[in-house]
Structures are given as C-alpha cells and as structure tokens.
Design a protein around this motif. Sequence first.
Motif, mmCIF file in Angstrom:
data_model
loop_
_atom_site.group_PDB
_atom_site.id
_atom_site.type_symbol
_atom_site.label_atom_id
_atom_site.label_comp_id
_atom_site.label_asym_id
_atom_site.label_seq_id
_atom_site.Cartn_x
_atom_site.Cartn_y
_atom_site.Cartn_z
ATOM 1 N N VAL A 18 0.462 -1.369 -0.277
ATOM 2 C CA VAL A 18 -0.298 0.325 -0.335
ATOM 3 C C VAL A 18 0.837 1.404 0.013
ATOM 4 O O VAL A 18 0.604 1.947 -0.170
ATOM 5 N N HIS A 19 2.115 1.023 1.021
ATOM 6 C CA HIS A 19 2.952 2.286 0.645
ATOM 7 C C HIS A 19 3.199 2.490 -1.070
ATOM 8 O O HIS A 19 2.771 3.759 -1.629
ATOM 9 N N HIS A 20 3.668 1.997 -1.695
ATOM 10 C CA HIS A 20 3.598 1.997 -3.076
ATOM 11 C C HIS A 20 2.924 2.434 -3.446
ATOM 12 O O HIS A 20 2.756 3.619 -4.537
ATOM 13 N N LEU A 21 1.754 2.492 -3.890
ATOM 14 C CA LEU A 21 0.717 2.609 -3.945
ATOM 15 C C LEU A 21 0.180 3.789 -3.252
ATOM 16 O O LEU A 21 -0.046 5.049 -4.686
ATOM 17 N N ARG A 22 -0.090 4.288 -2.391
ATOM 18 C CA ARG A 22 0.136 5.679 -2.612
ATOM 19 C C ARG A 22 0.931 6.690 -2.472
ATOM 20 O O ARG A 22 0.621 7.387 -3.129
ATOM 21 N N VAL A 23 2.156 6.035 -3.079
ATOM 22 C CA VAL A 23 2.904 7.059 -3.643
ATOM 23 C C VAL A 23 2.940 7.489 -4.763
ATOM 24 O O VAL A 23 3.343 8.462 -5.294
ATOM 25 N N ILE A 24 3.037 6.574 -5.842
ATOM 26 C CA ILE A 24 2.733 6.783 -6.943
ATOM 27 C C ILE A 24 1.388 7.437 -7.646
ATOM 28 O O ILE A 24 1.078 8.246 -8.528
ATOM 29 N N ARG A 25 0.321 7.488 -6.180
ATOM 30 C CA ARG A 25 -0.706 8.294 -6.558
ATOM 31 C C ARG A 25 -0.826 9.032 -6.202
ATOM 32 O O ARG A 25 -1.658 10.378 -6.574
ATOM 33 N N ALA A 26 -0.042 9.356 -5.320
ATOM 34 C CA ALA A 26 0.108 11.373 -4.886
ATOM 35 C C ALA A 26 1.424 11.606 -5.974
ATOM 36 O O ALA A 26 1.096 13.021 -6.561
ATOM 37 N N ILE A 27 2.097 11.210 -6.752
ATOM 38 C CA ILE A 27 3.063 11.583 -7.590
ATOM 39 C C ILE A 27 2.244 11.830 -8.656
ATOM 40 O O ILE A 27 2.245 12.788 -9.625
ATOM 41 N N ALA A 28 1.305 11.433 -9.205
ATOM 42 C CA ALA A 28 0.043 11.383 -10.120
ATOM 43 C C ALA A 28 -0.859 13.056 -9.763
ATOM 44 O O ALA A 28 -1.037 12.997 -11.031
ATOM 45 N N ASP A 29 -1.548 12.427 -8.996
ATOM 46 C CA ASP A 29 -2.206 13.651 -8.495
ATOM 47 C C ASP A 29 -1.622 14.767 -7.977
ATOM 48 O O ASP A 29 -2.120 16.257 -8.464
ATOM 49 N N THR A 30 -0.665 15.256 -7.771
ATOM 50 C CA THR A 30 0.134 16.148 -7.937
ATOM 51 C C THR A 30 1.266 17.027 -8.801
ATOM 52 O O THR A 30 1.175 17.989 -9.233
ATOM 53 N N GLY A 31 1.607 15.592 -9.929
ATOM 54 C CA GLY A 31 2.097 16.221 -10.414
ATOM 55 C C GLY A 31 3.634 16.254 -10.220
ATOM 56 O O GLY A 31 4.733 17.997 -10.422
ATOM 57 N N SER A 32 4.186 16.254 -9.113
ATOM 58 C CA SER A 32 5.221 16.934 -8.310
ATOM 59 C C SER A 32 5.970 16.107 -7.022
ATOM 60 O O SER A 32 4.990 15.876 -6.156
ATOM 61 N N LEU A 33 7.212 15.403 -6.937
ATOM 62 C CA LEU A 33 7.910 14.941 -6.216
ATOM 63 C C LEU A 33 7.282 15.545 -4.857
ATOM 64 O O LEU A 33 7.052 14.845 -3.900
ATOM 65 N N THR A 34 7.738 17.158 -5.133
ATOM 66 C CA THR A 34 7.977 17.216 -3.847
ATOM 67 C C THR A 34 6.579 18.044 -3.570
ATOM 68 O O THR A 34 6.291 17.711 -2.023
ATOM 69 N N ARG A 35 5.860 17.902 -3.954
ATOM 70 C CA ARG A 35 3.933 18.324 -3.724
ATOM 71 C C ARG A 35 3.931 17.196 -3.330
ATOM 72 O O ARG A 35 2.672 16.809 -1.622
ATOM 73 N N ALA A 36 3.834 16.275 -4.226
ATOM 74 C CA ALA A 36 3.203 14.776 -3.333
ATOM 75 C C ALA A 36 4.942 14.091 -2.346
ATOM 76 O O ALA A 36 3.217 13.586 -0.945
ATOM 77 N N ALA A 37 5.214 15.023 -1.649
ATOM 78 C CA ALA A 37 6.118 14.166 -0.517
ATOM 79 C C ALA A 37 5.469 15.404 0.625
ATOM 80 O O ALA A 37 5.092 14.583 2.302
ATOM 81 N N ILE A 38 4.668 16.645 0.182
ATOM 82 C CA ILE A 38 4.040 16.846 1.203
ATOM 83 C C ILE A 38 2.531 16.621 1.718
ATOM 84 O O ILE A 38 1.884 16.307 2.480
ATOM 85 N N ALA A 39 2.556 16.114 0.535
ATOM 86 C CA ALA A 39 1.007 16.021 0.558
ATOM 87 C C ALA A 39 0.650 14.435 1.532
ATOM 88 O O ALA A 39 -0.404 13.612 2.378
ATOM 89 N N LEU A 40 1.981 13.457 1.296
ATOM 90 C CA LEU A 40 2.044 11.642 1.472
ATOM 91 C C LEU A 40 2.973 12.193 4.142
ATOM 92 O O LEU A 40 2.718 11.255 4.321
ATOM 93 N N GLY A 41 2.778 13.485 3.477
ATOM 94 C CA GLY A 41 3.416 14.179 5.275
ATOM 95 C C GLY A 41 4.954 13.179 5.152
ATOM 96 O O GLY A 41 5.316 13.061 6.558
ATOM 97 N N ILE A 42 6.484 12.776 4.604
ATOM 98 C CA ILE A 42 7.401 12.593 4.258
ATOM 99 C C ILE A 42 8.020 13.414 3.316
ATOM 100 O O ILE A 42 7.407 14.631 2.931
ATOM 101 N N THR A 43 8.882 13.326 3.430
ATOM 102 C CA THR A 43 10.580 14.032 2.908
ATOM 103 C C THR A 43 10.481 13.762 1.131
ATOM 104 O O THR A 43 10.290 13.098 0.837
ATOM 105 N N GLN A 44 11.003 14.692 0.479
ATOM 106 C CA GLN A 44 11.191 14.363 -0.965
ATOM 107 C C GLN A 44 11.572 13.277 -1.349
ATOM 108 O O GLN A 44 11.781 12.050 -2.126
ATOM 109 N N PRO A 45 12.940 13.611 -0.166
ATOM 110 C CA PRO A 45 14.104 12.431 -1.236
ATOM 111 C C PRO A 45 13.484 11.120 -0.929
ATOM 112 O O PRO A 45 14.054 10.037 -1.416
ATOM 113 N N ALA A 46 12.920 10.834 -0.028
ATOM 114 C CA ALA A 46 11.924 9.316 0.790
ATOM 115 C C ALA A 46 11.188 9.374 -0.832
ATOM 116 O O ALA A 46 10.778 8.027 -0.582
#
Length: 333
Positions: free
Chosen positions: A12-40
């Motif tokens: 489920v963690h993988h799925l959340r990551v790819i869903r967040a990246i797709a929804d936000t269009g950015s690794l940085t914004r996906a990190a904010i949405a997930l509550g983790i760092t961009q490098p993570a």
Amino acid sequence: MTKEFDVVQLDVHHLRVIRAIADTGSLTRAAIALGITQPAVSAQLKRLENMLGYQLFERRENGVTPTPMGELLLRRTAALLPQLDKLLEDIEQRVCPSGPPEVVRVAAVASALVAHLPSLVTRLWPEVSEAAVVHDDHPERLLSLLAQRRVEVGLVKDYPGHELEVPANVDTAVVAIEPTFVLLPEFHPLAHKEIIDLGELRDEPWVMVSDSSAATFTKYFADTCARHGFSPSVTHQVTSQQVALLVVRAGAAGLAQPICDPRNLGIVSRPLSGDVLLRRHILAWNRDTFVTARQEELTAALIDTYWREALDSPVYAGYLASRGEFGPRPGDG
C-alpha cells in the motif's frame, strides 16, 4: 519468474506514493501530501521502478507525467487503494494504543505559531520524543491529511466568507482572529499614519504572492477592495513573502500578518481601519486520536503563545492597546 515474484511485493505504501505523484504532478508536492520528505518519495519511486523493471514517470522541467506503464498501474490500482486504506484504518482503530506515537506529525500553514507547536506538543505529551512539522499553505490538503490520520495535529487559516470545509472526523478550535496589516516603504506618503483606510490605497501598485495556495486570500482581498469601491492593481506577482518584501521596499504596497514586523528592512507595517481582511488561526485534529483528550489544553497553550507573540510586536501591540484588546476576542472559543 523473478519479475512475477517482485510484482507481488507491491504494498500500500508503493500505491500511495505513485498515486500522490500522479495527483500532484511533482515529487515535492507528493511528499507534502504524504507527510514525508522529498528524498524519501524519490527513493521509494526508484525502488518501485527497479522492482518492476519499468519507468513509471517521465521527469520534465515543470513536473512529472506518467509513462504508459505508469498509467496502466494507476488505472489498475485506482479502486484498490481506497479499499486498502479503509482496511488499514479499521485495523488501526482496533489495535493502536490510545496514547500518542513516539513521533507526532504536525501539519501547518505559515504563521508565527508554527515554530512553537512542536514544543507545546512535547510539553503536553512528555512521552513524545519528537514533533515533526510538515509545512503546506494549502489548508484543505492539511485537513485531508488529518482526516486520513496521516498527521496528528494541524494548524490552518481561513477567512470570513471563505471558511474551510472541515471533514466529518476532524474537530477544530479557533486560536485567534487577527487583522491583516498593510506594508509600505518608509518613504511612502502614508507611512507616517498610525492607521490607514483601505480606500486610501486604491491607486497603489500591489504585490501579491501568486502561487495556488494564495488563491483564496487573493480572492478575499479583491472582494474586500470591491466593497471599498476599487479594484486593486496587482502589478507584481511573486512566489514568496520574502520576495514580496523586496518589492514593497522598492515602492509597492503589500500585506502581511500583524505579528510579522519588517521595520528593519526599510518597510513600515500599518493596521487598516475597521475590521477588514480578518483571518482565523485554527487548530485541527482527528477526533479519533490521542489529541482529543487534551485538545483544550493545547488550544489554551496556543492562544497564550499567540498573544505573547502579538505583544512582542511593537506595531501590533500598539494597535491592540488602542482598541483595549490584550487577549482572545469574544467568540474565539
């Protein structure tokens, strides 16, 4: 055989990551949405792509877009992820202890209160070893993180006529209701005045922060100016308050929270007459978490912190004294 085995290692963690990246269009914004760092986020995406043997997103200057394989994976998991999230939420509610986790996740918009929130959390809950802050100026997104229990505490803002829509499982308490101050260069003809009417600024060039997170305040500002009989001329749109201060120093008019005092930058901060451009600072939490038991104490501590900060700001303190206000307004609750 190896690739088939790797595919079933999707979680489920993988799925959340790819869903967040797709929804936000950015690794940085996906990190904010997930509550983790961009490098993570970047590392998890790389591990997933290595596991599958396919690139899932194309990196471009303005963000990322799914590759054909990425689109396939997103389509196939679109219905699965909400079901997994609901299952994990149900399990968590049954097996998790009622006390706080070792690391409490705090999501907050920019304000003078943010720096104090981690110490207040660890003071009220000594068993917490760390309070990690995620900054994001999209309050709706922060409330969504609270609703999904991806963060434990939130600090957001809203404006009269533009109140936030709060999820059903999230509770809130108003910490403070404050005015907006106008920023002017020291040489401005109105800089000598202690209080300025918004209508006096009808012919000024304005600088506004133009990212999407400021859209609600920008509309609120335009509506307020319209009620004062003019349409503001926004001649400078910038991406940060720091840049806005440089533009103000050069001659434009700007806006800021009253606790922020840039007097050492060749800029004066002045209150506006009347209760115009008010904002609310709001503490938010998921009612099914440990925060509920002591939310009144946390709210009281934040209120006390806010007013101590306010009275340490000379212009704001003078404004409050002139109005006979030294604490929360009636109804702050």
